[in-house]
Design an enzyme around this catalytic site. Structure first.
Site, mmCIF file in Angstrom:
data_model
loop_
_atom_site.group_PDB
_atom_site.id
_atom_site.type_symbol
_atom_site.label_atom_id
_atom_site.label_comp_id
_atom_site.label_asym_id
_atom_site.label_seq_id
_atom_site.Cartn_x
_atom_site.Cartn_y
_atom_site.Cartn_z
ATOM 1 N N ASN A 1 0.846 -1.195 0.000
ATOM 2 C CA ASN A 1 0.000 0.000 0.000
ATOM 3 C C ASN A 1 0.883 1.247 0.000
ATOM 4 O O ASN A 1 2.101 1.143 -0.001
ATOM 5 C CB ASN A 1 -0.957 -0.024 1.201
ATOM 6 C CG ASN A 1 -0.196 -0.115 2.502
ATOM 7 O OD1 ASN A 1 0.647 0.709 2.807
ATOM 8 N ND2 ASN A 1 -0.473 -1.174 3.266
ATOM 9 N N ASP B 1 -4.328 -6.257 4.775
ATOM 10 C CA ASP B 1 -5.326 -7.102 5.431
ATOM 11 C C ASP B 1 -5.176 -8.594 5.137
ATOM 12 O O ASP B 1 -5.586 -9.425 5.929
ATOM 13 C CB ASP B 1 -6.732 -6.642 5.023
ATOM 14 C CG ASP B 1 -7.046 -5.284 5.635
ATOM 15 O OD1 ASP B 1 -6.863 -5.155 6.852
ATOM 16 O OD2 ASP B 1 -7.420 -4.350 4.894
ATOM 17 N N LYS C 1 8.731 -17.978 -9.637
ATOM 18 C CA LYS C 1 8.014 -16.883 -10.297
ATOM 19 C C LYS C 1 6.855 -17.437 -11.135
ATOM 20 O O LYS C 1 7.047 -18.390 -11.915
ATOM 21 C CB LYS C 1 8.997 -16.125 -11.198
ATOM 22 C CG LYS C 1 8.383 -14.905 -11.830
ATOM 23 C CD LYS C 1 9.374 -14.182 -12.700
ATOM 24 C CE LYS C 1 8.649 -13.137 -13.519
ATOM 25 N NZ LYS C 1 9.482 -12.586 -14.574
ATOM 26 N N PRO D 1 -3.145 -11.577 10.718
ATOM 27 C CA PRO D 1 -3.519 -11.344 12.126
ATOM 28 C C PRO D 1 -3.736 -9.862 12.360
ATOM 29 O O PRO D 1 -3.065 -9.028 11.737
ATOM 30 C CB PRO D 1 -2.286 -11.834 12.901
ATOM 31 C CG PRO D 1 -1.167 -11.810 11.926
ATOM 32 C CD PRO D 1 -1.770 -12.055 10.571
ATOM 33 N N ASP D 2 -4.654 -9.521 13.232
ATOM 34 C CA ASP D 2 -4.862 -8.111 13.585
ATOM 35 C C ASP D 2 -3.952 -7.812 14.780
ATOM 36 O O ASP D 2 -4.227 -8.231 15.908
ATOM 37 C CB ASP D 2 -6.338 -7.868 13.930
ATOM 38 C CG ASP D 2 -6.635 -6.377 14.050
ATOM 39 O OD1 ASP D 2 -5.804 -5.651 14.645
ATOM 40 O OD2 ASP D 2 -7.681 -5.941 13.544
ATOM 41 N N ILE D 3 -2.867 -7.098 14.505
ATOM 42 C CA ILE D 3 -1.847 -6.863 15.534
ATOM 43 C C ILE D 3 -2.418 -6.018 16.670
ATOM 44 O O ILE D 3 -2.293 -6.357 17.851
ATOM 45 C CB ILE D 3 -0.605 -6.173 14.906
ATOM 46 C CG1 ILE D 3 -0.062 -7.046 13.773
ATOM 47 C CG2 ILE D 3 0.471 -5.918 15.957
ATOM 48 C CD1 ILE D 3 0.902 -6.359 12.849
ATOM 49 N N PHE E 1 -4.519 3.460 14.931
ATOM 50 C CA PHE E 1 -4.796 4.493 13.938
ATOM 51 C C PHE E 1 -5.977 4.040 13.093
ATOM 52 O O PHE E 1 -6.183 2.838 12.903
ATOM 53 C CB PHE E 1 -3.565 4.726 13.041
ATOM 54 C CG PHE E 1 -2.648 5.805 13.578
ATOM 55 C CD1 PHE E 1 -1.982 5.613 14.789
ATOM 56 C CD2 PHE E 1 -2.460 6.993 12.894
ATOM 57 C CE1 PHE E 1 -1.151 6.595 15.304
ATOM 58 C CE2 PHE E 1 -1.631 7.989 13.396
ATOM 59 C CZ PHE E 1 -0.978 7.794 14.604
ATOM 60 N N LYS F 1 -14.114 1.321 15.640
ATOM 61 C CA LYS F 1 -12.805 0.652 15.677
ATOM 62 C C LYS F 1 -12.271 0.569 17.107
ATOM 63 O O LYS F 1 -11.720 -0.445 17.526
ATOM 64 C CB LYS F 1 -11.824 1.418 14.785
ATOM 65 C CG LYS F 1 -10.736 0.525 14.240
ATOM 66 C CD LYS F 1 -10.108 1.065 12.996
ATOM 67 C CE LYS F 1 -10.987 0.792 11.781
ATOM 68 N NZ LYS F 1 -10.379 1.240 10.545
ATOM 69 N N LYS G 1 -11.603 -3.142 18.353
ATOM 70 C CA LYS G 1 -10.191 -3.530 18.563
ATOM 71 C C LYS G 1 -9.804 -3.524 20.039
ATOM 72 O O LYS G 1 -8.720 -3.945 20.398
ATOM 73 C CB LYS G 1 -9.272 -2.562 17.808
ATOM 74 C CG LYS G 1 -9.591 -2.418 16.333
ATOM 75 C CD LYS G 1 -8.556 -3.077 15.479
ATOM 76 C CE LYS G 1 -8.767 -2.714 14.027
ATOM 77 N NZ LYS G 1 -7.834 -3.377 13.151
HETATM 78 O O1 C5P Z 1 -8.807 -2.441 10.625
HETATM 79 P P1 C5P Z 1 -7.974 -1.287 10.177
HETATM 80 O O2 C5P Z 1 -6.852 -1.696 9.272
HETATM 81 O O3 C5P Z 1 -8.748 -0.140 9.619
HETATM 82 O O4 C5P Z 1 -7.338 -0.756 11.531
HETATM 83 C C1 C5P Z 1 -6.321 0.185 11.577
HETATM 84 C C2 C5P Z 1 -5.529 0.044 12.847
HETATM 85 O O5 C5P Z 1 -5.303 -1.316 13.167
HETATM 86 C C3 C5P Z 1 -4.158 0.652 12.729
HETATM 87 O O6 C5P Z 1 -3.751 1.060 14.015
HETATM 88 C C4 C5P Z 1 -3.315 -0.527 12.236
HETATM 89 O O7 C5P Z 1 -1.954 -0.357 12.557
HETATM 90 C C5 C5P Z 1 -3.937 -1.667 13.005
HETATM 91 N N1 C5P Z 1 -3.912 -2.955 12.308
HETATM 92 C C6 C5P Z 1 -3.120 -3.959 12.801
HETATM 93 N N2 C5P Z 1 -3.117 -5.183 12.201
HETATM 94 C C7 C5P Z 1 -3.890 -5.422 11.111
HETATM 95 C C8 C5P Z 1 -4.689 -4.411 10.607
HETATM 96 C C9 C5P Z 1 -4.682 -3.181 11.223
HETATM 97 O O8 C5P Z 1 -2.385 -3.720 13.774
HETATM 98 N N3 C5P Z 1 -3.865 -6.613 10.552
#
Ligand code: C5P
Length: 403
Positions: A214, A282, A292, A309-311, A329, A343, A347
């Site tokens: 991105n 994501d 390749k 994973p959602d950190i 963020f 969010k 979260k």
């Molecule tokens: O769900 P979204 O991507 O909109 O959420 C944004 C926030 O979640 C940011 O703080 C980003 O660093 C964190 N994030 C994360 N791991 C992910 C997706 C988002 O830590 N896989």
């Protein structure tokens, strides 16, 4: 009254100069003030003072050899470089300064200096021609730019018989400099706080040459790391691929994918604050190709995506090590406040820094944010990312004061 220096931990690296003998007096006086001293004696230093004299005064082993199995088993050079609050190189010879400036690591002293994340102070001494030489002056500039603290050499009679600048600063002056270093640091608001920041994009490999990415530049996350570091916090910056640099004292962990970022962030716990600024991709590609992918004559290759994973959520809901403050963020292009509040809840973090990305935020220098907590939504004016970082730092300082 407690002595400013009492209990402070200093690593003294003794270089090879005739003034090395002054270090013995320095060590004795620092010890009298309660300083815990570790020492490295370089090969050059050994010519002027004996290991026995140094270890008798420090009352600890003096380290000399990078490849000594005993030394490495007792105290690896990495640990030696991190266990102390300040590293003092005295005397710092022209050779040691040149090696520090260019990153040469060919012995225990230079390797320890290169591996260090701690503040470094040098007390140079050499012949005045060597000091004035453009090469030494250039090295001095490089070191100063990197934040090395320099105790300037004094002018006067030199051991070589010449007169000029190059004498090691007097022991009293060196102690004064050490004292003012610790005094100014003790006023830092986030001293002793451990803070982890994720920053930049993540790359998710499709095959060995292609990946999903991105537009995140990492600028906001890096600016936050710097602002918090300036307040004395111990920073771990976990960064996806960017072309940005950070201060030497910031521990930077380079990662590529979201899953690597996840494990590095977990590894950094326990922490007092975790700030997730990274624009984490994501998904990752489940059927990532080892070779390749060739253009196919019939049809397109199909990419099977899997969720990363959602950190932020993992850290904010951590069972054993949930930090007291977790900040996320939210980059939104519409319904900013509403989505940011959602969010915050989903979260389970404490604050959300919400920004409207309909403009040129990604990769740009400015950012206009709202700070959303369970109690309030605060709109900050459009400002430089570095100013957002300073304002956020102040808010974090206030958070700990109120606690
Ligand atoms: O769900 P979204 O991507 O909109 O959420 C944004 C926030 O979640 C940011 O703080 C980003 O660093 C964190 N994030 C994360 N791991 C992910 C997706 C988002 O830590 N896989």
């Amino acid at each position: 009254m407690i002595d400013t220096l009492d209990g402070k931990k200093i690593l003294i690296i003794i270089g090879g100069g005739i003034a090395a003998y002054k270090c013995l007096d320095l060590i004795r006086r620092l010890k009298d003030r309660g300083v815990k001293i570790q020492s490295i004696l370089t090969k050059g230093g050994e010519q002027f003072v004996t290991p026995l004299a140094v270890s008798s005064l420090t009352e600890r082993k003096v380290y000399q050899d990078l490849f000594s199995l005993n030394d490495e088993a007792e105290m690896g050079h990495i640990k030696l470089s991190r266990d102390n609050e300040l590293i003092l190189v005295a005397p710092a010879t022209a050779d040691l300064m040149a090696k520090m400036a260019t990153g040469i690591a060919d012995n225990l002293a230079t390797t320890t200096l290169l591996a260090s994340t701690k503040p470094i102070m040098i007390a140079p001494t050499m012949n005045s021609q060597m000091w004035d030489h453009p090469a030494t002056q250039h090295n001095l500039t490089v070191l100063k730019e990197r934040g090395t603290l320099v105790i300037s050499p004094a002018a006067g009679d030199l051991a070589c018989g010449e007169v000029g600048t190059g004498r090691l600063a007097e022991v009293e002056n060196i102690i004064e400099e050490i004292e003012s270093f610790f005094l100014s640091n003790s006023n830092l608001a986030l001293q002793g706080k451990k803070i982890t920041i994720t920053a930049g994009p993540t790359h998710e490999a499709i095959d060995p040459v292609r990946y999903i990415v991105n537009h995140s530049s990492g600028k906001q996350g890096y600016a936050i790391a710097e602002a918090l570091y300036r307040e004395g916090a111990e920073i771990t910056l976990i960064s996806g691929p960017t072309n940005l640099n950070v201060s030497l004292g910031i521990k930077k962990v380079n990662v590529i994918s979201a899953r690597e970022m996840m494990s590095a962030t977990e590894k950094s716990l326990p922490a007092d604050v975790v700030i997730c600024v990274a624009a984490v991709t994501d998904w990752y590609i489940k059927n990532r190709a080892v070779q390749k992918i060739k253009k196919q004559k019939e049809g397109l290759p199909s990419l099977e995506l899997s969720e990363n994973p959602d950190i932020l959520k993992t850290i904010a809901t951590h069972k054993s090590n949930r930090p007291p403050l977790v900040i996320g963020f939210a980059a939104e292009s519409e319904n900013l406040i509403e989505y940011a509040k959602e969010k915050l809840n989903s979260k389970r973090c404490d604050w959300i820094v919400a920004n409207d990305i309909s403009g040129e935020v990604m990769g740009g220098e400015n950012n206009q944010v709202h700070i959303i907590t369970s109690k309030l939504a605060e709109k900050w004016p459009d400002m430089k990312k570095t100013d957002v970082a300073v304002k956020l730092t102040k808010k974090i300082v206030y958070f700990f004061k109120e606690k």
